[in-house]
Design an enzyme around this catalytic site. Structure first.
Site, PDB file in Angstrom:
ATOM      1  N   CYS A   1      12.850   6.535  11.454  1.00  0.00           N
ATOM      2  CA  CYS A   1      13.324   5.250  11.957  1.00  0.00           C
ATOM      3  C   CYS A   1      14.861   5.181  11.904  1.00  0.00           C
ATOM      4  O   CYS A   1      15.526   5.857  12.673  1.00  0.00           O
ATOM      5  CB  CYS A   1      12.669   4.103  11.194  1.00  0.00           C
ATOM      6  SG  CYS A   1      12.769   2.516  12.059  1.00  0.00           S
TER       7      CYS A   1
ATOM      8  N   HIS B   1       6.832   5.363  11.496  1.00  0.00           N
ATOM      9  CA  HIS B   1       6.727   5.580  10.050  1.00  0.00           C
ATOM     10  C   HIS B   1       5.470   6.389   9.738  1.00  0.00           C
ATOM     11  O   HIS B   1       4.360   5.838   9.755  1.00  0.00           O
ATOM     12  CB  HIS B   1       6.683   4.238   9.314  1.00  0.00           C
ATOM     13  CG  HIS B   1       7.987   3.511   9.319  1.00  0.00           C
ATOM     14  ND1 HIS B   1       8.948   3.692   8.347  1.00  0.00           N
ATOM     15  CD2 HIS B   1       8.504   2.609  10.198  1.00  0.00           C
ATOM     16  CE1 HIS B   1       9.994   2.930   8.617  1.00  0.00           C
ATOM     17  NE2 HIS B   1       9.753   2.263   9.730  1.00  0.00           N
TER      18      HIS B   1
ATOM     19  N   GLU C   1       4.556   7.466   6.885  1.00  0.00           N
ATOM     20  CA  GLU C   1       4.114   7.232   5.511  1.00  0.00           C
ATOM     21  C   GLU C   1       3.121   6.097   5.379  1.00  0.00           C
ATOM     22  O   GLU C   1       2.417   5.989   4.368  1.00  0.00           O
ATOM     23  CB  GLU C   1       5.333   6.964   4.608  1.00  0.00           C
ATOM     24  CG  GLU C   1       6.056   5.660   4.856  1.00  0.00           C
ATOM     25  CD  GLU C   1       7.131   5.736   5.933  1.00  0.00           C
ATOM     26  OE1 GLU C   1       8.028   4.880   5.927  1.00  0.00           O
ATOM     27  OE2 GLU C   1       7.067   6.656   6.780  1.00  0.00           O
TER      28      GLU C   1
ATOM     29  N   SER D   1       2.471  -0.069 -26.628  1.00  0.00           N
ATOM     30  CA  SER D   1       2.230  -1.423 -26.129  1.00  0.00           C
ATOM     31  C   SER D   1       0.759  -1.697 -25.893  1.00  0.00           C
ATOM     32  O   SER D   1       0.366  -2.841 -25.683  1.00  0.00           O
ATOM     33  CB  SER D   1       2.983  -1.627 -24.811  1.00  0.00           C
ATOM     34  OG  SER D   1       2.419  -0.813 -23.793  1.00  0.00           O
TER      35      SER D   1
ATOM     36  N   GLY E   1      -0.619  -0.300 -23.299  1.00  0.00           N
ATOM     37  CA  GLY E   1      -0.747  -0.018 -21.871  1.00  0.00           C
ATOM     38  C   GLY E   1      -0.877   1.467 -21.574  1.00  0.00           C
ATOM     39  O   GLY E   1      -0.760   2.319 -22.460  1.00  0.00           O
TER      40      GLY E   1
ATOM     41  N   ASP F   1       1.079   3.497 -19.725  1.00  0.00           N
ATOM     42  CA  ASP F   1       2.283   4.328 -19.741  1.00  0.00           C
ATOM     43  C   ASP F   1       2.641   4.789 -21.150  1.00  0.00           C
ATOM     44  O   ASP F   1       2.869   5.978 -21.384  1.00  0.00           O
ATOM     45  CB  ASP F   1       3.458   3.553 -19.123  1.00  0.00           C
ATOM     46  CG  ASP F   1       3.161   3.067 -17.721  1.00  0.00           C
ATOM     47  OD1 ASP F   1       2.357   3.721 -17.036  1.00  0.00           O
ATOM     48  OD2 ASP F   1       3.718   2.040 -17.314  1.00  0.00           O
TER      49      ASP F   1
ATOM     50  N   SER G   1       0.715   4.836 -23.737  1.00  0.00           N
ATOM     51  CA  SER G   1      -0.392   5.594 -24.321  1.00  0.00           C
ATOM     52  C   SER G   1      -0.373   7.048 -23.855  1.00  0.00           C
ATOM     53  O   SER G   1      -0.565   7.971 -24.658  1.00  0.00           O
ATOM     54  CB  SER G   1      -1.727   4.945 -23.955  1.00  0.00           C
ATOM     55  OG  SER G   1      -1.788   3.611 -24.434  1.00  0.00           O
TER      56      SER G   1
END
Length: 509
Positions: free
Chosen positions: A79, A167, A169, A221, A223, A225, A227
Site C-alpha cells: 500500500c 493488503h 496480511e 502475576s 498470567g 506471560d 508463568s
C-alpha cells in the site's frame, strides 16, 4: 545467526498483522519504525514496507533511508510502501478519484512473476488506499491489476523489489499467505526454521550463557506471560530463579491461594506475599486512572524491592514483557503518546540496581501460549484470559476500597465461572466485570433500592491490539445478570459493554 525479515512501520493499523502472518510461516521478523533501517545487519533477509495513514504527496511524508532501495535486499512495499517505492523512483502517485476500500478482485495476474506464483485469476484482495499509482518507472513492470486499478502490483526489472496496492496480511485477502510465502521463502530464501522448539532451545542456551550462576528474581502475576517466563527460566537456571507472587488485594476471587498452589506444584521456587492492606492504603482517596496505575506500580516496586533484598546477591530482574508491549512503547515518530502506562516496559527505578532480562519480548501472546504448550504447561494456565497488571484496580471506576473490591470480586467470579461452565470461556479473548462509579434506582421485593451498577465486558481478539465485543447468547447474559443481582449484595443493575477497540479500549481505565 537468526534469519530475519525486517518490517518497517509507517504507522499502518495492519503492521502487526504482517508480522503475525510472516511468523505463521515459521520465519522470524521484527517491526521497526520506518526511519531505523540497520544497514549492516547481515541477518536481515528481506524488508517489508507497511501501509500508512500518510500520503506520499504530503510535504513531510515519511521516507525510508535511501540506502535500502540501493541495496540488494529483496523489498516488498504494501500500500503506502508500494506508493513510496514508485514515487521515489520517478513514478506518479496521486489522489485519482479511483479510491478503493474493501474487497476487490485481481483481474490480471502475471503468474510467471515470483511474487504472483500460485495466485489465481479473480483472487479476492483487500484494498485500503486513497492515493493510486498511476504510472510506474520505466524499469518497473505491472504484475497485477483489478477492474478499477491498473497497477495493483508491480516488480522492478533488475532487482527483487516489489509493490502491491492491496493488503496480503488481512483475512479478506484470501490468498495473501501464498503471496507472503512467495516473498519470504522463495524470494528472500528464508529456511522456515523458526519454530517453538527452536525458540525454546535457543532461548534456554542464551539464558544459561548470559546469566551463568547469577540469581534472578521474577514477579509472578498468575498470567500466561509471567508463568511461561518462569518455566523457561527454571529450565535454564533452576533454583537460581526466585519467584515472588504478591497479593495486592486486586486479584480475582481466591486467586492468590489457587494460583500460588499451582506454582508450587509446578516445582517453581516461589514465595507468596500478602500485601493487600499496603496497596489499599496507597490507593486511598485516588480516583484518577493514571494515578491509580502509578500508585499500584510504585507500591508493587516497594514490596518487590523489599522481598528481593531478602535474597542475597540477586543481580537480575526477569519480566514477562511480550512483543505488543514493546511495540506500543514506541511509534513511527518516536515514543508513543501515553494511552496508559505499561507496568512492565521502561525498566525500574535506579535504586533497585538490577539488570533486566525479558525472555519473551519478541513473542506475540499466541506464540507465548505455543511455547508454554511445548513446555508441557497446564492448559488451564495457558488458556487463561489476559489480566491487567494493575488488576481490579482499573476495573473499579472511582476510589478503591476493600468493600468495593469484594463486590467486584464476587460479581467477576460469577461471570467468569459462568463462561467456563457454559463452554464460552475459550471462545472469548478477555472478559471481566467493571464496577461503575454510579448508583441506580431499583426495586427488590417491595422496597426501592439505590445501589451499584456493574458492566460485563467480553471481547474477541488475537493479540489485544484490536478487539471486537463478543456476541454472547442473550439467555447466558440474562442468567448471569440475575445471578449477580441475586447473590452480590449492593448490586441492582447489570449492563453489557458492546464497544470495540478501537475506538474504545478493552479496559475502561
Amino acid at each position: 545467526m537468526q534469519e530475519t525479515i525486517l518490517i518497517l512501520d509507517f504507522g499502518s493499523q495492519y503492521t502487526q498483522l504482517i508480522a503475525r502472518r510472516v511468523r505463521e510461516l515459521n520465519v522470524y521478523c521484527e517491526i521497526h519504525p520506518y526511519h531505523t533501517f540497520p544497514q549492516s545487519d547481515n541477518s536481515i533477509k528481506g524488508v517489508i514496507l507497511s501501509g500508512s495513514p500518510f500520503s506520499v504527496r504530503d510535504v513531510n511524508a515519511p521516507e525510508v533511508n535511501e540506502s535500502l532501495l540501493k541495496s540488494q535486499l529483496p523489498v516488498l512495499g504494501v500500500c503506502y510502501g508500494a506508493q513510496f517505492i514508485a514515487n521515489a523512483n520517478g513514478g506518479h502517485v496521486q489522489a485519482s478519484g479511483i479510491r478503493e476500500y474493501g474487497r476487490a478482485n485481481l483481474s490480471i495476474i502475471q503468474p510467471e512473476n515470483p511474487l504472483m506464483k500460485g495466485l489465481t485469476s479473480g483472487s479476492q484482495v483487500w484494498m485500503s488506499h486513497g492515493d493510486t499509482i498511476l504510472e510506474i518507472p520505466e524499469n518497473f513492470n505491472v504484475i497485477a491489476s483489478t477492474a478499477d486499478v491498473r497497477i495493483a502490483g508491480y516488480a522492478m526489472a533488475e532487482k527483487p523489489i516489489y509493490g502491491i496496492q492491496f493488503h496480503p496480511e488481512v483475512y479478506h485477502t484470501t490468498e495473501g499467505i501464498i503471496l507472503l510465502k512467495n516473498f519470504v521463502v522463495n524470494i528472500c530464501s528464508c529456511s522456515q526454521s523458526w519454530t517453538p522448539e527452536s525458540f525454546i532451545e535457543t532461548t534456554i542456551a542464551n539464558l544459561r550463557s548470559k546469566l551463568g550462576n547469577d540469581k534472578v528474581v521474577l514477579g509472578l502475576s498468575g498470567g500466561v506471560d509471567s508463568s511461561v517466563t518462569a518455566v523457561i527460566l527454571d529450565k535454564a537456571i533452576g533454583k537460581n530463579l526466585y519467584c515472588i507472587f504478591v497479593d495486592n488485594g486486586l486479584l480475582r476471587k481466591n486467586e492468590f491461594t489457587t494460583v500460588l498452589d499451582s506454582y508450587l506444584h509446578m516445582g517453581l521456587n516461589v514465595k507468596g506475599v500478602d500485601a493487600k492492606e499496603r496497596f489499599y492504603k496507597a490507593l486511598k482517596g485516588i480516583s484518577e486512572p493514571e494515578k491509580k496505575r502509578k500508585a499500584i506500580g510504585n507500591t508493587f516496586i516497594e514490596v518487590f524491592d523489599e522481598e528481593a533484598h531478602r535474597i542475597h546477591d540477586v543481580k537480575w530482574l526477569a519480566q514477562g514483557t511480550i512483543y505488543p508491549d514493546v511495540i506500543e512503547s514506541k511509534s513511527v515518530k518516536g515514543p508513543s503518546s501515553t494511552i496508559k502506562s505499561h507496568h512492565n516496559v521502561g525498566g525500574l527505578p535506579d535504586f533497585m540496581k538490577l539488570s533486566i532480562i525479558e525472555p519473551l519480548n519478541t513473542l506475540f501472546k499466541d506464540e507465548v501460549r505455543k511455547i508454554g504448550k511445548k513446555l508441557n504447561m497446564d492448559t488451564n494456565l495457558l488458556n487463561r484470559h489476559p489480566f491487567p497488571g494493575p488488576g481490579l484496580g482499573i476495573r473499579i471506576l472511582g476510589e478503591i476500597t476493600e468493600e468495593r473490591v469484594k463486590v467486584l470480586q464476587d460479581a467477576d467470579h460469577i461471570f467468569i465461572e459462568g463462561l467456563k461452565n457454559s463452554g464460552l470461556y475459550d471462545k472469548v479473548w478477555q472478559a471481566g466485570v467493571i464496577l461503575l462509579p454510579v448508583q441506580s434506582v431499583g426495586v427488590m421485593g417491595d422496597e426501592r433500592t439505590y445501589e451499584e451498577v456493574v458492566a460485563l465486558r467480553a471481547v474477541g481478539s488475537t493479540d489485544g491490539m484490536t478487539a471486537d465485543w463478543s456476541h454472547l447468547p442473550f439467555d447466558f447474559l440474562s442468567k448471569i445478570s440475575n445471578e449477580i443481582i441475586n447473590k452480590v449484595k449492593g448490586v441492582n443493575r447489570v449492563v453489557y459493554d458492546i464497544s470495540s477497540k478501537p475506538p474504545a479500549t478493552i479496559e475502561w481505565e
